[in-house]
Design a protein around this motif. Structure first.
Motif, PDB file in Angstrom:
ATOM      1  N   ARG A  78       0.827  -1.216   0.000  1.00 49.08           N
ATOM      2  CA  ARG A  78       0.000   0.000   0.000  1.00 49.08           C
ATOM      3  C   ARG A  78       0.861   1.267   0.000  1.00 49.08           C
ATOM      4  O   ARG A  78       0.485   2.278  -0.593  1.00 49.08           O
ATOM      5  CB  ARG A  78      -0.938   0.015   1.211  1.00 49.08           C
ATOM      6  N   ARG A  88      -1.614  -3.701  -7.667  1.00 45.04           N
ATOM      7  CA  ARG A  88      -2.164  -3.243  -6.393  1.00 45.04           C
ATOM      8  C   ARG A  88      -3.595  -3.766  -6.217  1.00 45.04           C
ATOM      9  O   ARG A  88      -3.985  -4.197  -5.128  1.00 45.04           O
ATOM     10  CB  ARG A  88      -2.110  -1.720  -6.303  1.00 45.04           C
ATOM     11  N   GLU A  92      -4.800  -6.265  -3.289  1.00 47.40           N
ATOM     12  CA  GLU A  92      -5.939  -5.946  -2.428  1.00 47.40           C
ATOM     13  C   GLU A  92      -6.947  -7.100  -2.431  1.00 47.40           C
ATOM     14  O   GLU A  92      -7.442  -7.514  -1.370  1.00 47.40           O
ATOM     15  CB  GLU A  92      -6.616  -4.659  -2.899  1.00 47.40           C
TER      16      GLU A  92
END
Length: 157
Positions: A78, A88, A92
């Motif tokens: 992050r 990313r 996640e």
């Protein structure tokens, strides 16, 4: 340190592993980028405390040309600037899909939408399957306390 159970020598787990290894081959042939697949495997393994899989997938990723900086920053993705927006989103989704017990609603619509911005239907299917698969491997290795540190890249394939 020795594992509580030899997963490959045991008649039940050995047979089971042959099936999930075959499932994993399907994912290797998918269009989800190989680098993304390794990042997903590493992050889920870190969350689950699976030293064997963390060792294996960081070494495999490094052998495939992944940078040490990116490997060292997977746990702090992050705050790291070295991952693409697509990576990313995959990380996640991996976290939410791995930590389902931590969230009453499971994977959020927002996390799913971010992943869907970057991956097509086939890739999303591969991503969901990969998250489920690495969590299975992690749990097996954690249950038997599979030792970590001696993995050699490519030793299983």
């Amino acid at each position: 340190m020795e594992a509580r159970l030899n997963l490959f020598a045991n008649p039940v787990t050995g047979k089971f592993l042959k099936h999930i290894v075959a499932a994993g081959q399907t994912l290797s042939d998918a269009t989800l980028p190989a680098a993304t697949q390794e990042l997903v495997k590493i992050r889920a393994s870190q969350i689950n405390g699976c030293g064997f899989c963390t060792d294996m997938h960081t070494k495999d990723a490094a052998a495939a040309g992944e940078s040490a900086v990116r490997l060292h920053l997977v746990a702090a993705w992050r705050e790291a600037t070295v991952f693409t927006e697509a990576e990313r989103a995959a990380l996640e989704l991996t976290e939410e899909g791995t930590r389902t017990a931590d969230a009453a609603g499971g994977v959020t619509d927002e996390a799913w939408a971010r992943a869907a911005e970057h991956y097509d239907e086939e890739q999303l299917g591969a991503l969901v399957s990969l998250i489920a698969l690495i969590n299975t491997y992690n749990r097996m290795n954690v249950l038997v306390r599979q030792p970590a540190g001696d993995y050699v890249p490519g030793q299983f394939g």
